[in-house]
Write an enzyme that holds these catalytic residues in place. Structure first.
Site, short mmCIF file in Angstrom:
data_model
loop_
_atom_site.label_atom_id
_atom_site.label_comp_id
_atom_site.label_asym_id
_atom_site.label_seq_id
_atom_site.Cartn_x
_atom_site.Cartn_y
_atom_site.Cartn_z
CB SER A 64 -34.91 -6.51 -14.97
OG SER A 64 -35.82 -7.16 -16.68
N1 SAH Z 1 -37.12 -11.13 -14.65
C1 SAH Z 1 -36.58 -11.59 -15.83
C2 SAH Z 1 -35.61 -10.83 -17.24
C3 SAH Z 1 -35.16 -11.59 -18.39
S1 SAH Z 1 -35.36 -10.42 -20.01
C4 SAH Z 1 -34.76 -11.04 -15.16
O1 SAH Z 1 -34.99 -10.28 -13.28
O2 SAH Z 1 -33.62 -11.84 -14.99
C5 SAH Z 1 -36.68 -11.19 -20.66
C6 SAH Z 1 -36.05 -12.83 -20.24
O3 SAH Z 1 -37.93 -13.26 -21.16
C7 SAH Z 1 -35.99 -13.19 -21.46
O4 SAH Z 1 -35.05 -14.34 -20.46
C8 SAH Z 1 -36.93 -14.11 -22.64
O5 SAH Z 1 -36.10 -15.03 -23.15
C9 SAH Z 1 -38.30 -13.97 -22.30
N2 SAH Z 1 -38.76 -13.80 -22.49
C10 SAH Z 1 -38.95 -13.55 -23.62
N3 SAH Z 1 -40.60 -13.96 -24.35
C11 SAH Z 1 -40.76 -15.02 -23.65
C12 SAH Z 1 -42.31 -15.79 -23.51
N4 SAH Z 1 -42.99 -15.41 -24.78
N5 SAH Z 1 -42.63 -16.34 -23.13
C13 SAH Z 1 -41.35 -17.05 -21.76
N6 SAH Z 1 -40.51 -15.85 -21.92
C14 SAH Z 1 -40.61 -15.02 -22.83
#
Ligand code: SAH
Length: 213
Positions: A64
Site C-alpha cells: 500500500s
Molecule cells: N497490508 C498490505 C497490503 C497488501 S494488498 C501491505 O502493507 O503490503 C492486500 C492484500 O490482501 C493482498 O496481499 C491480498 O492477497 C490480500 N487479500 C485479499 N483478499 C483477502 C482475504 N479474503 N483474506 C486475506 N487476505 C486477502
C-alpha cells in the site's frame, strides 16, 4: 540488509510528505520513519520505496501507499498492547507499522506464496506479530476474537459481517468499501448491537477476494 544514510534521508522526506498530506499522529509518523520500507520490495525496485506510491509485490498484489497506511493506522487510534486483526498481510509493511506501535497483531493472507514469504521475512527482520494466518479474511479469526481494532487492507465489495461481530464494544474497524473505488470507512462499535459509521473519502485497493489460494 542495509539501511544506510541515503535510505534514512529519503525516508525522512517521505515522512514529511505524508505529514503535509494531513497525517498528524506523531506515533504513526515515527513508525514510518523507523521502518526500512525498501526491505519490503525487491532490491531492484529500491528507488521506488520512498515515493509515496503503492507498488507491485508478488502474486499480483501491492504494497500500500505510505499515506494510505498512515491514514488507516491513524483512524485506528491504536494504543500499546491492543489486540489488532489485519486482513491482507501482503508485504507485511502495514503489519510492521502495527507492531512498531506496540499492538498485538493477528494478520491473515489468502495467497499462500505471500503468506509464506512474508512470515519468514518479518521474522528475519525482527517483527513478531502474535499470529500470521493463511486463510480467508472474510471470516476473521473467531478463535482469537474479540479484537480492539480491525484493519482491512484490500477493497471490500461489502462489509464482512463476521468481522463486525469480532470487534469489541468500543472497538474500531477501518475498511475500504467499494468495487472500483473504495470509500475509507470507520465503524465504531458503540454497543453489542450498534455501530457508528463514518466515511473518509476515496482510495484504491486491490480487491478483497473470497477463499484462499
Ligand atoms: N497490508 C498490505 C497490503 C497488501 S494488498 C501491505 O502493507 O503490503 C492486500 C492484500 O490482501 C493482498 O496481499 C491480498 O492477497 C490480500 N487479500 C485479499 N483478499 C483477502 C482475504 N479474503 N483474506 C486475506 N487476505 C486477502
Amino acid at each position: 540488509m542495509k539501511d544506510n544514510y541515503r535510505h534514512q534521508g529519503k525516508r525522512q522526506l517521505l515522512v514529511k510528505t505524508v505529514e503535509k498530506k494531513g497525517i498528524k499522529d506523531q506515533k504513526v509518523l515515527d513508525a514510518i520513519s523507523r521502518i526500512p520500507r525498501h526491505w519490503f520490495m525487491d532490491s531492484s525496485f529500491e528507488d521506488h520505496a520512498y515515493q509515496d506510491k503503492a507498488f507491485p509485490i508478488a502474486a499480483d498484489q501491492t504494497i500500500s501507499q505510505p499515506y494510505t497506511v498512515a491514514f488507516q493506522t491513524e483512524l485506528l487510534e491504536l494504543k500499546k498492547g491492543e489486540q489488532v486483526l489485519e486482513i491482507g498481510t501482503g508485504s507485511g509493511y502495514q503489519t510492521a507499522v502495527l507492531c512498531e506501535l506496540g499492538a498485538k497483531v493477528y494478520t491473515i493472507e489468502r495467497q499462500r506464496e505471500l503468506y509464506k514469504k512474508t512470515k519468514a521475512f518479518l521474522n528475519k527482520i525482527g517483527y513478531r506479530p502474535k499470529y500470521l494466518s493463511f486463510g480467508d479474511g472474510y471470516k476473521g479469526l473467531p478463535e482469537y476474537a474479540p479484537f480492539d481494532k480491525i484493519i482491512v487492507t484490500a477493497g471490500a465489495p461489502e462489509v464482512p459481517k463476521d468481522l463486525l461481530g469480532q470487534l469489541k464494544v468500543g472497538g474500531r474497524m477501518v475498511i475500504p468499501v467499494g468495487i472500483d473505488v473504495q470509500i475509507m470507512t470507520l465503524f465504531i462499535r458503540t454497543s453489542p448491537k450498534h455501530f457508528d459509521k463514518r466515511e473518509f473519502g476515496n482510495f484504491r485497493f486491490v480487491p478483497l477476494l473470497e477463499n484462499k489460494n
